[in-house]
Design a protein around this motif. Sequence first.
Motif, PDB file in Angstrom:
ATOM      1  N   LEU B 114       1.847  -1.499   1.670  1.00 21.23           N
ATOM      2  CA  LEU B 114       1.773  -2.722   0.594  1.00 21.23           C
ATOM      3  C   LEU B 114       0.618  -3.375   0.635  1.00 21.23           C
ATOM      4  O   LEU B 114      -0.111  -3.783  -0.362  1.00 21.23           O
ATOM      5  CB  LEU B 114       3.020  -3.235   0.303  1.00 21.23           C
ATOM      6  N   ASN B 115       0.256  -3.800   1.952  1.00 26.98           N
ATOM      7  CA  ASN B 115      -1.117  -4.873   1.988  1.00 26.98           C
ATOM      8  C   ASN B 115      -2.182  -4.132   1.646  1.00 26.98           C
ATOM      9  O   ASN B 115      -3.147  -4.583   0.670  1.00 26.98           O
ATOM     10  CB  ASN B 115      -1.072  -5.151   3.569  1.00 26.98           C
ATOM     11  N   ALA B 116      -2.277  -2.943   2.056  1.00 23.95           N
ATOM     12  CA  ALA B 116      -3.517  -2.124   1.878  1.00 23.95           C
ATOM     13  C   ALA B 116      -3.496  -2.012   0.229  1.00 23.95           C
ATOM     14  O   ALA B 116      -4.700  -2.186  -0.465  1.00 23.95           O
ATOM     15  CB  ALA B 116      -3.576  -0.728   2.224  1.00 23.95           C
ATOM     16  N   LEU B 117      -2.563  -1.754  -0.292  1.00 25.74           N
ATOM     17  CA  LEU B 117      -2.407  -1.487  -1.991  1.00 25.74           C
ATOM     18  C   LEU B 117      -2.905  -2.926  -2.638  1.00 25.74           C
ATOM     19  O   LEU B 117      -3.446  -3.075  -3.664  1.00 25.74           O
ATOM     20  CB  LEU B 117      -1.064  -1.116  -2.616  1.00 25.74           C
ATOM     21  N   SER B 118      -2.562  -4.048  -1.940  1.00 21.27           N
ATOM     22  CA  SER B 118      -2.957  -5.191  -2.400  1.00 21.27           C
ATOM     23  C   SER B 118      -4.212  -5.553  -2.454  1.00 21.27           C
ATOM     24  O   SER B 118      -4.786  -6.573  -3.081  1.00 21.27           O
ATOM     25  CB  SER B 118      -2.155  -6.608  -1.785  1.00 21.27           C
ATOM     26  N   HIS B 119      -5.155  -5.025  -1.600  1.00 23.39           N
ATOM     27  CA  HIS B 119      -6.784  -5.191  -1.703  1.00 23.39           C
ATOM     28  C   HIS B 119      -7.127  -4.402  -2.960  1.00 23.39           C
ATOM     29  O   HIS B 119      -8.300  -4.444  -3.367  1.00 23.39           O
ATOM     30  CB  HIS B 119      -7.248  -4.375  -0.548  1.00 23.39           C
ATOM     31  N   LEU B 120      -6.552  -3.730  -3.759  1.00 26.53           N
ATOM     32  CA  LEU B 120      -6.739  -2.819  -4.871  1.00 26.53           C
ATOM     33  C   LEU B 120      -6.259  -3.719  -6.021  1.00 26.53           C
ATOM     34  O   LEU B 120      -5.194  -3.461  -6.468  1.00 26.53           O
ATOM     35  CB  LEU B 120      -6.336  -1.327  -4.930  1.00 26.53           C
ATOM     36  N   ASP B 122      -6.588  -2.895  -9.309  1.00 25.11           N
ATOM     37  CA  ASP B 122      -6.297  -2.168 -10.301  1.00 25.11           C
ATOM     38  C   ASP B 122      -5.497  -1.084 -10.290  1.00 25.11           C
ATOM     39  O   ASP B 122      -5.126  -0.729  -9.344  1.00 25.11           O
ATOM     40  CB  ASP B 122      -7.964  -1.605 -10.851  1.00 25.11           C
ATOM     41  N   ALA B 123      -4.479  -1.135 -11.408  1.00 21.58           N
ATOM     42  CA  ALA B 123      -3.330  -0.138 -11.004  1.00 21.58           C
ATOM     43  C   ALA B 123      -4.011   1.263 -10.957  1.00 21.58           C
ATOM     44  O   ALA B 123      -3.228   1.957 -10.252  1.00 21.58           O
ATOM     45  CB  ALA B 123      -2.626  -0.208 -12.483  1.00 21.58           C
ATOM     46  N   GLY B 124      -5.101   1.525 -11.676  1.00 27.00           N
ATOM     47  CA  GLY B 124      -5.566   2.840 -11.400  1.00 27.00           C
ATOM     48  C   GLY B 124      -6.131   3.004 -10.149  1.00 27.00           C
ATOM     49  O   GLY B 124      -6.044   4.394  -9.518  1.00 27.00           O
ATOM     50  N   GLN B 125      -6.619   2.134  -9.358  1.00 27.79           N
ATOM     51  CA  GLN B 125      -7.162   2.421  -7.884  1.00 27.79           C
ATOM     52  C   GLN B 125      -5.945   2.579  -7.110  1.00 27.79           C
ATOM     53  O   GLN B 125      -5.829   3.526  -6.113  1.00 27.79           O
ATOM     54  CB  GLN B 125      -7.617   1.099  -7.503  1.00 27.79           C
ATOM     55  N   ARG B 126      -4.793   1.955  -7.493  1.00 28.80           N
ATOM     56  CA  ARG B 126      -3.592   2.061  -6.455  1.00 28.80           C
ATOM     57  C   ARG B 126      -3.025   3.555  -6.776  1.00 28.80           C
ATOM     58  O   ARG B 126      -2.456   4.232  -5.804  1.00 28.80           O
ATOM     59  CB  ARG B 126      -2.685   1.260  -7.050  1.00 28.80           C
ATOM     60  N   THR B 127      -3.040   4.053  -8.062  1.00 34.47           N
ATOM     61  CA  THR B 127      -2.620   5.424  -8.289  1.00 34.47           C
ATOM     62  C   THR B 127      -3.329   6.461  -7.545  1.00 34.47           C
ATOM     63  O   THR B 127      -2.969   7.435  -6.938  1.00 34.47           O
ATOM     64  CB  THR B 127      -2.642   5.590  -9.736  1.00 34.47           C
ATOM     65  N   GLY B 128      -4.850   6.108  -7.438  1.00 37.74           N
ATOM     66  CA  GLY B 128      -5.670   6.996  -6.749  1.00 37.74           C
ATOM     67  C   GLY B 128      -5.070   7.072  -5.187  1.00 37.74           C
ATOM     68  O   GLY B 128      -5.260   8.208  -4.679  1.00 37.74           O
ATOM     69  N   LEU B 129      -4.904   5.921  -4.684  1.00 32.57           N
ATOM     70  CA  LEU B 129      -4.607   5.955  -3.342  1.00 32.57           C
ATOM     71  C   LEU B 129      -2.991   6.659  -3.214  1.00 32.57           C
ATOM     72  O   LEU B 129      -3.161   7.433  -2.229  1.00 32.57           O
ATOM     73  CB  LEU B 129      -4.315   4.447  -2.764  1.00 32.57           C
ATOM     74  N   PRO B 144      -3.083   3.948   9.957  1.00 36.22           N
ATOM     75  CA  PRO B 144      -4.275   3.062   9.877  1.00 36.22           C
ATOM     76  C   PRO B 144      -5.242   3.925   9.429  1.00 36.22           C
ATOM     77  O   PRO B 144      -6.141   3.394   8.631  1.00 36.22           O
ATOM     78  CB  PRO B 144      -4.311   2.343  11.261  1.00 36.22           C
ATOM     79  N   ASP B 145      -5.568   4.961  10.029  1.00 31.71           N
ATOM     80  CA  ASP B 145      -6.704   5.876   9.465  1.00 31.71           C
ATOM     81  C   ASP B 145      -6.532   6.362   7.976  1.00 31.71           C
ATOM     82  O   ASP B 145      -7.577   6.378   7.175  1.00 31.71           O
ATOM     83  CB  ASP B 145      -6.730   7.011  10.305  1.00 31.71           C
ATOM     84  N   ALA B 146      -5.297   6.561   7.714  1.00 27.07           N
ATOM     85  CA  ALA B 146      -5.242   7.090   6.416  1.00 27.07           C
ATOM     86  C   ALA B 146      -5.464   5.900   5.350  1.00 27.07           C
ATOM     87  O   ALA B 146      -6.166   6.092   4.290  1.00 27.07           O
ATOM     88  CB  ALA B 146      -3.714   7.611   6.159  1.00 27.07           C
ATOM     89  N   LEU B 147      -5.083   4.527   5.764  1.00 22.80           N
ATOM     90  CA  LEU B 147      -5.144   3.517   4.871  1.00 22.80           C
ATOM     91  C   LEU B 147      -6.771   3.182   4.731  1.00 22.80           C
ATOM     92  O   LEU B 147      -7.219   2.925   3.435  1.00 22.80           O
ATOM     93  CB  LEU B 147      -4.640   2.381   5.322  1.00 22.80           C
ATOM     94  N   LEU B 148      -7.308   3.383   5.748  1.00 24.57           N
ATOM     95  CA  LEU B 148      -8.750   3.309   5.588  1.00 24.57           C
ATOM     96  C   LEU B 148      -9.503   4.195   4.706  1.00 24.57           C
ATOM     97  O   LEU B 148     -10.493   3.814   4.061  1.00 24.57           O
ATOM     98  CB  LEU B 148      -9.494   3.379   7.337  1.00 24.57           C
ATOM     99  N   MET B 149      -9.188   5.517   4.910  1.00 21.14           N
ATOM    100  CA  MET B 149     -10.033   6.529   4.319  1.00 21.14           C
ATOM    101  C   MET B 149      -9.485   6.447   2.550  1.00 21.14           C
ATOM    102  O   MET B 149     -10.458   6.294   1.908  1.00 21.14           O
ATOM    103  CB  MET B 149      -9.352   7.883   4.724  1.00 21.14           C
TER     104      MET B 149
END
Lengths: 529, 310
Positions: B114-120, B122-129, B144-149
Amino acid sequence: MKGLNPFSRISASPTRPATGKPKEVAFDVTSLVNGPFGEADDAEESSTAPLDEKLRQAYFWIVNHAVISPHYDVEYNVSAPQPIQFGDSQTPLFLPTDQSYSSFILLPLLTFAARRKCLFIGGPGRGKTASALLMGLLGGYSPKEVRRAMQHGHPQMTVADLLGNPMPMDLMQAEQESDIRISWRRWLNMRVKIVDEYNRIPTRTQSALLTVMGDNYAEMFNQIHECPPAAWYLTANDDQGGGTYPVIEALKDRIDVVVQALPFNPRFLDDLLLRIEEGVDPADCLPDALQFSEAEMDQMERSIRAVTLPADLRQRLEFFASQFEFSEYSGQQFEYKSKDTSRLAGVPRHQLAMLEDGRDRLADLGCQTRNGLSVRSLMSLIVYAKAMAFFRGNTEVELNDLTQMLPFVLHSRLFADADAPFFQQPENAALLSDKIGWLRHLFQLSCAEFERQGRHRKDEVAELKAELDAGLEGVSDKQCRKRLEQIERTLHQLAAGNKLSGAVHDDAMTLKYLHQRYSNYQRWLSSQG
Amino acid sequence: MKSEWLAHYLTRQADSLNQAYRLARQGDPVQFASAFGRFVQHNLDSLLTSLDQWSPSNKAALCETAYQCGLTLTRHGWLRAEHQPVTDRLFQQLLPTWLAPYPDAAPRLLTQLLNALSHLPDAGQRTGLLDHWQRCLPAPDATPDALLMFSWMAGLPQYRDAALHALHRHPDWLKTLALGDPEAFEHPWWQGSTLGWHSAPVHLGASHWLGGDFTARPRLLIAPGQTLVQAGQECWHLYIDAFGQTLLPTASHHPMLLPVPECKRLPTALAHLSQGIETPRQCLERRHEWIVSFHDSYALRVIPKTGEQP
């Protein structure tokens, strides 16, 4: 369920970002997994914020969540604020151009940081006790502990109620006083001490309180209990002696700052309503991260003392303080020309005022007050100015720190002379009741006069004093004579060029002191052959 | 409510949960209540129903974290209509599958994601992740690696270097996501073998000051290894690649910092810009792109150099 409290986290954003210098965002990949949903690590959040930042976080937490206070009366500006005039009196409202603060929260917080003594005044139900309670929570105590330790003044309060009781068994069996053990009250050991409605305490109990407040120990049956250094909060509905018992002067003088609870703004009734409906008590929500440990409080006090007061500000303060004690016709001898001399002799002020013929009683700031400044008040002022600078993340006191702190420190120490010509002016009449405004104005007038006299550019007396402060070691007889001549010359110039005012009087007294030091030294040199 | 355990838990912990809710909802009595109510009913219930086989202590830990996250989601507007599909997908589809094998680590994993998603924003960006996430379902130690990538690929180019290192550690994801040769990503405008090159110019800011990133005309500054953008008193590091662009504030005190000289004549590759309405002011040629500022615009344009073989 501690984690469920949404107020348990403090914003990571700096509370006072440096102006004009955007913060470098330290790039760190771990920042990706941290954010509004909390730290991803299971470890407890450790507070690594510097203490000044933590203090500001505490201030903003209280302002935003605990005390509904829309008053920003401690104003700071980076550029001149534009006034907006209101009403027939054309009262200006200034929109500050730098981060400004609410005195009702700021002053108690600085008292907490510097471990001094603060008096809340104001009508009932204005949040005086609630604010004091919050300060207790910052000290690491639970709301229950703070509430139980709070001393509530009442007309029957005895010394035993305040300090503790002797053990009944010891009273019966003791052969000497030192055998009587005392069950000291727990509040004496707390780092935040609160005395509610202190002006309802009987005079005798006030004296016991004075010893604890002034000297940090309690005494009963010849037993001494040493108290830890603490921040003190006292509350009173009235500062003018309207309590049950008059407050003894010495106790009043121990109070470092007086802060007035400003009225509630009904526009914020919705916040109040929600609190009532939801049963939210801010005292239960203080985040743990905002509590200060004993070591942190020690460190904070040391850091505050380490803040420097620049020489030019010190000179302004000296000039300001020198205005008020002087009274030309109170004494014959130079040293006794003070308001205190006539006060002790019981000579009415207006009699002395009638003798005044030389000085401009409207312009002379000393004519606006009934008394001068005590040493304790100057010490408090310096401490609070330093605490203010510390709070703003500075290592040096600024002029505005002094300007803003001065009225709260001198509130109950410098008293206006209602008969002074200054207050007869229609535009100044309101300053008689608005002490904060008057004291701030007084300091601003003093600074203007300081600059008009060019003391910020050249101050001969200060230079001579600095020369002496450098030490007499190695000063030859010839140099000593030269300095004595210079002192005498300066004294003559002072006498010739100025009316006798408070500042001139203090300069003359300083020069006399310097003259004594040099002449004594010169005599010693001669005796050495 | 489908999860009987959750219903009991909510009843047992009613005092604490209600208090947390009351504190969080201050200032927004109406929207907050309905949005959070829906979250509990549709998202929290769904999550705990699918994890019903977990031990009560694990469920309690996750429930507490998710409840707190729900309050934060509500305050940040993530439960509003435009973001609701992403939140629903997260709690109803992704989390039940992903967290099921890791009951002990679940609260931490949820918070990290959720923290990583909060850096995005736009809803579209979150969908991408979430798309990438759902296909890879990383184990806790690889999270952590997956979140970075995936954050980088969702539009956070400041994590690019760290993400590229992570990419080499997880060849299986390259295959799952059909990204092709990891070395090819050294070129910032390469998006993988499926999407190919990003060749369209990227606009930063707005053509006028209102609503744009910049409060004055942006100016390009360079220092070794960095490109900075200055507008008024503010200065930023510019991070840009095929996946997104970010301006990170900086103090701009690099000793070698120099303004890019104003261009007198446009390079041949950018000749087409002279026919536009805006007059180019600075043209900075970098290895993989051109960056252009304008005399009469509060915007920057980044023109990728593509067509090279990765």
